[in-house]
Design an enzyme around this catalytic site. Structure first.
Site, mmCIF file in Angstrom:
data_model
loop_
_atom_site.group_PDB
_atom_site.id
_atom_site.type_symbol
_atom_site.label_atom_id
_atom_site.label_comp_id
_atom_site.label_asym_id
_atom_site.label_seq_id
_atom_site.Cartn_x
_atom_site.Cartn_y
_atom_site.Cartn_z
ATOM 1 N N ASP A 46 -7.803 1.881 6.544
ATOM 2 C CA ASP A 46 -7.865 2.707 5.329
ATOM 3 C C ASP A 46 -8.467 4.077 5.625
ATOM 4 O O ASP A 46 -7.899 5.109 5.277
ATOM 5 C CB ASP A 46 -8.806 2.054 4.297
ATOM 6 C CG ASP A 46 -8.082 1.143 3.340
ATOM 7 O OD1 ASP A 46 -6.966 1.479 2.937
ATOM 8 O OD2 ASP A 46 -8.654 0.095 2.991
ATOM 9 N N GLU A 69 -7.760 7.657 -2.234
ATOM 10 C CA GLU A 69 -8.468 6.458 -2.692
ATOM 11 C C GLU A 69 -9.855 6.338 -2.048
ATOM 12 O O GLU A 69 -10.776 5.811 -2.656
ATOM 13 C CB GLU A 69 -7.649 5.198 -2.386
ATOM 14 C CG GLU A 69 -8.302 3.986 -3.015
ATOM 15 C CD GLU A 69 -7.490 2.704 -2.939
ATOM 16 O OE1 GLU A 69 -6.514 2.653 -2.180
ATOM 17 O OE2 GLU A 69 -7.857 1.761 -3.651
ATOM 18 N N ASP A 123 -2.725 7.162 -1.211
ATOM 19 C CA ASP A 123 -3.267 5.822 -0.978
ATOM 20 C C ASP A 123 -3.066 5.543 0.511
ATOM 21 O O ASP A 123 -1.936 5.334 0.960
ATOM 22 C CB ASP A 123 -2.547 4.768 -1.828
ATOM 23 C CG ASP A 123 -3.337 3.461 -1.842
ATOM 24 O OD1 ASP A 123 -4.163 3.278 -0.934
ATOM 25 O OD2 ASP A 123 -3.118 2.641 -2.748
ATOM 26 N N ILE A 125 -3.851 3.034 2.436
ATOM 27 C CA ILE A 125 -3.189 1.726 2.601
ATOM 28 C C ILE A 125 -3.070 1.107 1.222
ATOM 29 O O ILE A 125 -4.061 0.682 0.626
ATOM 30 C CB ILE A 125 -3.978 0.743 3.490
ATOM 31 C CG1 ILE A 125 -3.986 1.244 4.926
ATOM 32 C CG2 ILE A 125 -3.332 -0.653 3.437
ATOM 33 C CD1 ILE A 125 -4.410 0.200 5.932
ATOM 34 N N ASP A 126 -1.867 1.108 0.709
ATOM 35 C CA ASP A 126 -1.603 0.438 -0.566
ATOM 36 C C ASP A 126 -1.150 -0.980 -0.226
ATOM 37 O O ASP A 126 -0.356 -1.170 0.697
ATOM 38 C CB ASP A 126 -0.501 1.214 -1.300
ATOM 39 C CG ASP A 126 -0.155 0.582 -2.624
ATOM 40 O OD1 ASP A 126 -1.075 0.103 -3.313
ATOM 41 O OD2 ASP A 126 1.040 0.567 -2.964
ATOM 42 N N THR A 128 -3.493 -3.695 0.242
ATOM 43 C CA THR A 128 -4.483 -4.194 1.205
ATOM 44 C C THR A 128 -4.289 -5.670 1.538
ATOM 45 O O THR A 128 -4.368 -6.078 2.690
ATOM 46 C CB THR A 128 -5.878 -4.039 0.554
ATOM 47 O OG1 THR A 128 -6.014 -2.681 0.188
ATOM 48 C CG2 THR A 128 -6.983 -4.429 1.480
ATOM 49 N N HIS A 221 -2.834 -8.717 -10.199
ATOM 50 C CA HIS A 221 -2.345 -7.337 -10.337
ATOM 51 C C HIS A 221 -1.190 -7.225 -11.326
ATOM 52 O O HIS A 221 -0.887 -6.134 -11.798
ATOM 53 C CB HIS A 221 -1.876 -6.798 -8.977
ATOM 54 C CG HIS A 221 -2.979 -6.684 -7.967
ATOM 55 N ND1 HIS A 221 -2.748 -6.418 -6.645
ATOM 56 C CD2 HIS A 221 -4.332 -6.801 -8.108
ATOM 57 C CE1 HIS A 221 -3.920 -6.369 -6.004
ATOM 58 N NE2 HIS A 221 -4.878 -6.603 -6.862
ATOM 59 N N SER A 245 2.412 -3.979 -2.529
ATOM 60 C CA SER A 245 2.446 -2.516 -2.353
ATOM 61 C C SER A 245 3.629 -1.828 -3.040
ATOM 62 O O SER A 245 4.495 -2.481 -3.633
ATOM 63 C CB SER A 245 2.432 -2.130 -0.859
ATOM 64 O OG SER A 245 3.734 -2.149 -0.308
ATOM 65 N N LYS A 248 7.706 -2.172 -3.273
ATOM 66 C CA LYS A 248 8.550 -2.651 -4.401
ATOM 67 C C LYS A 248 9.406 -1.511 -4.967
ATOM 68 O O LYS A 248 10.557 -1.710 -5.325
ATOM 69 C CB LYS A 248 7.669 -3.254 -5.513
ATOM 70 C CG LYS A 248 7.005 -4.566 -5.102
ATOM 71 C CD LYS A 248 6.241 -5.199 -6.238
ATOM 72 C CE LYS A 248 4.883 -4.638 -6.490
ATOM 73 N NZ LYS A 248 3.892 -4.854 -5.421
ATOM 74 N N ASP A 275 -1.407 4.687 -6.667
ATOM 75 C CA ASP A 275 -0.640 3.435 -6.556
ATOM 76 C C ASP A 275 0.800 3.605 -7.040
ATOM 77 O O ASP A 275 1.585 2.652 -6.957
ATOM 78 C CB ASP A 275 -1.299 2.327 -7.391
ATOM 79 C CG ASP A 275 -2.485 1.692 -6.674
ATOM 80 O OD1 ASP A 275 -2.560 1.793 -5.445
ATOM 81 O OD2 ASP A 275 -3.336 1.096 -7.372
HETATM 82 P P1 AMP Z 1 0.272 -4.664 -5.421
HETATM 83 O O1 AMP Z 1 0.333 -4.676 -3.932
HETATM 84 O O2 AMP Z 1 1.526 -4.185 -6.084
HETATM 85 O O3 AMP Z 1 -0.217 -5.957 -5.982
HETATM 86 O O4 AMP Z 1 -0.768 -3.554 -5.824
HETATM 87 C C1 AMP Z 1 -1.929 -3.275 -5.115
HETATM 88 C C2 AMP Z 1 -2.772 -2.369 -5.979
HETATM 89 O O5 AMP Z 1 -3.124 -3.072 -7.166
HETATM 90 C C3 AMP Z 1 -4.079 -1.965 -5.367
HETATM 91 O O6 AMP Z 1 -3.933 -0.747 -4.696
HETATM 92 C C4 AMP Z 1 -5.009 -1.830 -6.568
HETATM 93 O O7 AMP Z 1 -5.327 -0.472 -6.825
HETATM 94 C C5 AMP Z 1 -4.193 -2.345 -7.732
HETATM 95 N N1 AMP Z 1 -4.916 -3.235 -8.669
HETATM 96 C C6 AMP Z 1 -6.156 -3.759 -8.558
HETATM 97 N N2 AMP Z 1 -6.461 -4.489 -9.685
HETATM 98 C C7 AMP Z 1 -5.411 -4.397 -10.516
HETATM 99 C C8 AMP Z 1 -5.122 -4.899 -11.836
HETATM 100 N N3 AMP Z 1 -5.995 -5.660 -12.495
HETATM 101 N N4 AMP Z 1 -3.928 -4.596 -12.388
HETATM 102 C C9 AMP Z 1 -3.027 -3.832 -11.714
HETATM 103 N N5 AMP Z 1 -3.248 -3.331 -10.478
HETATM 104 C C10 AMP Z 1 -4.407 -3.596 -9.877
HETATM 105 MG MG MG Z 2 -3.279 0.885 -3.721
#
Ligand code: AMP
Ligand code: MG
Length: 338
Positions: A46, A69, A123, A125-126, A128, A221, A245, A248, A275
């Site tokens: 990161d 970030e 970001d 690293i989106d 993580t 998420h 990430s 998608k 994000d």
């Molecule tokens: P994904 O890989 O699509 O699940 O998204 C990852 C991102 O989800 C991370 O970079 C976080 O910033 C974000 N994230 C963390 N908590 C939440 C939440 N409660 N709702 C939506 N996104 C979130």
């Molecule tokens: Mg992210």
């Protein structure tokens, strides 16, 4: 323009950050040294990714405003010496003469609060969790002008360009998506970023086709049971798959899926601009419609979060309206509000 100086700088920055992330993921021990904590590889990657991206932007464009970030506060602590060394070692894989002070300063170059006429958002690293699982993650860099992203580079080091390959197995090449507002969507292999950009595929959705939906792997998420109900309400054959990430957005942009749904899990959460900025531009330049779950456009002018928006619906134009209607009829649009 697809070959502007800013976009060239962003491509080089993201391509180098992808190399660093890949190396850290592949060879964690040699880079993290004494770090034992499970989270250390992602932390190293990161920070190093953010340092490399901001350094490359500054090299080409001078001082930049960037909402990133990460910041270097924790890294500056005397207890963080091991982590700091590992971050500098990782950054030096591409920024060979970097000093510790320069790396920390570059990381803090992502401290801009946003909410100004134009700025970058990053970001490093989106996804993580995907990075830690050896699955999908992204390096996401966008330029915001007014309230919308106008340049976006989305590095997906583990995303196969070959649609027959699975998402949960890291690809040897990966892909970088490049978009400039109104100029379309382009791609290049992540391991050969100097190759000429080529137009990304866009496969149109036809009436009667199966609707392919993608969503987060993490149920924290995006609310999986809500997306399942939305798809059921469409009353057509559907398929769904999960990946981490902003990959998608790329998958919808290139026509491999028809929909990316991000359904709020709790009322107080606000999506972060980093994000979504690069991914949303890539998807819309690939022909998709990107809004929140009420159908409102995403507004990137409010600071670090999309404070006026809830959730995400990114879908091919033939389906987007039907999804927004289904969300409304199921009463989910109100659930994200507070
Ligand atoms: P994904 O890989 O699509 O699940 O998204 C990852 C991102 O989800 C991370 O970079 C976080 O910033 C974000 N994230 C963390 N908590 C939440 C939440 N409660 N709702 C939506 N996104 C979130
Ligand atoms: Mg992210």
């Amino acid at each position: 323009m697809i070959d502007s100086d800013a976009l060239k700088a962003a491509r080089r920055a993201v391509a180098d950050a992808c190399l660093v992330c890949r190396a850290v993921q592949r060879d964690t021990d040699s880079i993290t040294g004494p770090l034992k904590d499970d989270r250390s590889p992602v932390t190293v990657a990161d920070y190093a990714s953010q340092a490399v991206v901001i350094h490359r932007l500054r090299e080409s464009l001078g001082e930049v405003h960037c909402v990133g970030e990460e910041d270097a506060d924790a890294l500056r602590s005397p207890d963080a010496e091991g982590l700091r060394r590992a971050v500098v070692a990782a950054a030096r894989l591409v920024w060979t003469d970097a000093t510790e002070d320069e790396v920390l300063d570059a990381i803090d170059g992502g401290n801009d609060p946003g909410a100004r006429e134009s700025f970058w958002t990053l970001d490093p690293i989106d996804g993580t969790k995907g990075f830690l699982r050896g699955e999908q993650y992204a390096v996401s860099l966008a330029y915001i002008d007014g309230n919308v992203p106008t340049l976006g580079v989305l590095g997906c080091p583990n995303l196969p360009m070959d649609f027959s390959q699975p998402f949960d197995h890291p690809d040897a090449h990966g892909a970088i998506y490049v978009a400039s507002r109104n100029y379309g969507l382009y791609e290049v292999p992540a391991d050969e970023p100097s190759m000429p950009l080529r137009k990304a595929p866009t496969l149109g959705h036809q009436p009667g086709d199966t609707v392919r939906m993608c969503e987060s792997v993490e149920s924290g998420h995006s609310r999986h049971e809500h997306s399942a109900q939305i798809m059921e309400k469409l009353g057509v054959a559907t398929e769904s798959f999960r990946l981490d990430s902003q990959a998608k957005y790329a998958v919808v942009a290139r026509g491999q899926a028809d929909v990316y749904l991000r359904m709020p899990t709790r009322p107080g959460y606000r999506e972060k601009i980093w994000d979504h900025a690069a991914g949303a531009l890539c998807a819309s330049e690939g022909g998709a419609v990107v809004t929140d779950i009420t159908g409102a456009p995403l507004d990137f002018s409010k600071g670090p979060t999309l404070s006026d928006n809830r959730g995400i619906v990114c879908a091919s134009p033939q389906i987007h309206g039907r999804i927004i209607r289904a969300i409304d009829e199921l009463g989910f649009a109100q659930m994200g509000m507070d």
